[in-house]
Design an enzyme around this catalytic site. Structure first.
Site, PDB file in Angstrom:
ATOM      1  N   ASP A  14      23.035  50.837  57.043  1.00 55.56           N
ATOM      2  CA  ASP A  14      24.051  50.115  57.806  1.00 55.56           C
ATOM      3  C   ASP A  14      25.337  49.942  56.995  1.00 55.56           C
ATOM      4  O   ASP A  14      25.295  49.822  55.772  1.00 55.56           O
ATOM      5  CB  ASP A  14      23.474  48.740  58.185  1.00 55.56           C
ATOM      6  CG  ASP A  14      24.220  48.107  59.346  1.00 55.56           C
ATOM      7  OD1 ASP A  14      25.122  48.765  59.908  1.00 55.56           O
ATOM      8  OD2 ASP A  14      23.911  46.952  59.686  1.00 55.56           O
ATOM      9  N   HIS A  31      30.507  57.702  58.415  1.00 55.02           N
ATOM     10  CA  HIS A  31      29.233  58.403  58.614  1.00 55.02           C
ATOM     11  C   HIS A  31      29.124  59.619  57.685  1.00 55.02           C
ATOM     12  O   HIS A  31      28.051  59.914  57.162  1.00 55.02           O
ATOM     13  CB  HIS A  31      29.079  58.828  60.079  1.00 55.02           C
ATOM     14  CG  HIS A  31      28.991  57.657  61.018  1.00 55.02           C
ATOM     15  ND1 HIS A  31      28.193  56.572  60.772  1.00 55.02           N
ATOM     16  CD2 HIS A  31      29.615  57.393  62.205  1.00 55.02           C
ATOM     17  CE1 HIS A  31      28.317  55.683  61.773  1.00 55.02           C
ATOM     18  NE2 HIS A  31      29.184  56.170  62.639  1.00 55.02           N
ATOM     19  N   LEU A 125       8.090  65.330  49.030  1.00 49.47           N
ATOM     20  CA  LEU A 125       8.576  64.193  49.824  1.00 49.47           C
ATOM     21  C   LEU A 125       8.615  64.524  51.321  1.00 49.47           C
ATOM     22  O   LEU A 125       9.080  65.594  51.707  1.00 49.47           O
ATOM     23  CB  LEU A 125       9.991  63.835  49.338  1.00 49.47           C
ATOM     24  CG  LEU A 125      10.787  62.809  50.136  1.00 49.47           C
ATOM     25  CD1 LEU A 125      10.176  61.420  49.998  1.00 49.47           C
ATOM     26  CD2 LEU A 125      12.246  62.778  49.665  1.00 49.47           C
TER      27      LEU A 125
HETATM   28  C1  FPP Z   1      25.085  52.342  60.748  1.00 49.93           C
HETATM   29  O1  FPP Z   1      26.389  52.045  60.344  1.00 49.93           O
HETATM   30  C2  FPP Z   1      24.829  53.756  60.676  1.00 49.93           C
HETATM   31  C3  FPP Z   1      24.506  54.554  61.723  1.00 49.93           C
HETATM   32  C4  FPP Z   1      24.383  54.071  63.116  1.00 49.93           C
HETATM   33  C5  FPP Z   1      24.288  55.991  61.555  1.00 49.93           C
HETATM   34  C6  FPP Z   1      23.560  56.418  60.315  1.00 49.93           C
HETATM   35  C7  FPP Z   1      24.010  57.792  60.041  1.00 49.93           C
HETATM   36  C8  FPP Z   1      24.282  58.294  58.815  1.00 49.93           C
HETATM   37  C9  FPP Z   1      24.048  57.569  57.547  1.00 49.93           C
HETATM   38  C10 FPP Z   1      24.903  59.624  58.748  1.00 49.93           C
HETATM   39  C11 FPP Z   1      24.055  60.790  58.532  1.00 49.93           C
HETATM   40  C12 FPP Z   1      22.601  60.617  58.569  1.00 49.93           C
HETATM   41  C13 FPP Z   1      21.741  61.549  58.140  1.00 49.93           C
HETATM   42  C14 FPP Z   1      20.267  61.311  58.208  1.00 49.93           C
HETATM   43  C15 FPP Z   1      22.209  62.808  57.594  1.00 49.93           C
HETATM   44  P1  FPP Z   1      27.383  51.401  61.416  1.00 49.93           P
HETATM   45  O2  FPP Z   1      28.139  52.503  62.044  1.00 49.93           O
HETATM   46  O3  FPP Z   1      26.610  50.541  62.357  1.00 49.93           O
HETATM   47  O4  FPP Z   1      28.276  50.536  60.479  1.00 49.93           O
HETATM   48  P2  FPP Z   1      29.001  49.158  60.820  1.00 49.93           P
HETATM   49  O5  FPP Z   1      27.915  48.179  61.149  1.00 49.93           O
HETATM   50  O6  FPP Z   1      29.713  48.834  59.556  1.00 49.93           O
HETATM   51  O7  FPP Z   1      29.925  49.442  61.960  1.00 49.93           O
END
Ligand code: FPP
Length: 228
Positions: A14, A31, A125
């Site tokens: 997050d 992201h 893994l």
């Molecule tokens: C939460 O941050 C993150 C996500 C909803 C997406 C997770 C995706 C990645 C880490 C990118 C790639 C993943 C892989 C497996 C290659 P948020 O957007 O909710 O952040 P915020 O709460 O600060 O808005």
């Protein structure tokens, strides 16, 4: 009591959006940086001999985000999968996915199926991507599948056989970054005895040092499983 390293670590990644906002960048830049943090984390997990790592990449509720962000995330997942297939072969990594297939883009599903098949025999893994995942959906999917299979008098062990991955051990440790302290429909059943580690670090800043801090915190916990 010092616990051994966890066999299974699950991570709620997050804070990508806030990381980007702090830099006056579009959310997708967050992201993208998050994908780099995934790479660092998997490297650290291999170094410490972790057997399973589940990453909450896209939740069943994330479809409510702006279409542009959804499209960008799907593209990023596809690209990461493509890049990572080579690493997976070299590093003996097995890919699993937990979640519902609908309504993921068909091209991404094909790519996922190919990556799963290509890495199925790997013994290092296991990276379990929680993609279009929701724990309530997983539990209701399992109940429906058990009923359809004619199961009667369903016990917890019976139900587990109908989860997305019956052989996935429960995570001993669940990490959530960005200072939020909730499960957000992630592994509700499997988290029954998990230790939780919350850190204010935003996901794109997560690295081997942060991973080691989480492992150290886990090792200082006393796990009693309802006993004394
Ligand atoms: C939460 O941050 C993150 C996500 C909803 C997406 C997770 C995706 C990645 C880490 C990118 C790639 C993943 C892989 C497996 C290659 P948020 O957007 O909710 O952040 P915020 O709460 O600060 O808005």
């Amino acid at each position: 009591m010092i616990s051994a390293h966890p066999k299974h670590i699950a991570i709620i990644m997050d804070g990508n959006g806030r990381w980007a906002k702090a830099r006056h960048l579009p959310r997708l830049a967050g992201h993208n940086a998050g994908a780099k943090a995934v790479e660092r984390t998997l490297k650290a997990a291999r170094k410490y001999g972790i057997a399973f790592i589940t990453l909450y990449a896209f939740s069943s509720e994330n479809w409510s985000r702006p279409q542009e962000e959804i499209d960008g995330l799907m593209k990023l997942l596809s690209k990461t999968l493509q890049d990572y297939t080579k690493t997976a072969a070299k590093e003996n990594i097995r890919l699993w996915v937990s979640g519902e297939r609908e309504p993921l883009p068909p091209a991404l599903l094909t790519q996922i199926d190919e990556a799963i098949a290509a890495t199925a025999q790997n013994t290092g893994l296991t990276v379990n991507l929680a993609l279009n995942y929701g724990a309530r959906q997983e539990i209701t999917h399992a109940i429906n599948a058990a009923i359809a299979a004619g199961e009667k008098d369903i016990s917890p062990d019976t139900l587990r056989r109908y989860f997305y991955h019956p052989d996935l051990p429960d995570p001993e440790l669940i990490i959530r970054t960005s200072g939020e302290e909730r499960l957000s429909n992630f592994l509700l059943w499997q988290a029954a005895y998990s230790e939780f580690y919350f850190t204010p670090v935003l996901w794109p800043d997560f690295d081997e040092t942060e991973f080691e801090k989480a492992l150290a915190a886990y090792q200082n916990r006393s796990r009693r499983f309802g006993g004394i």
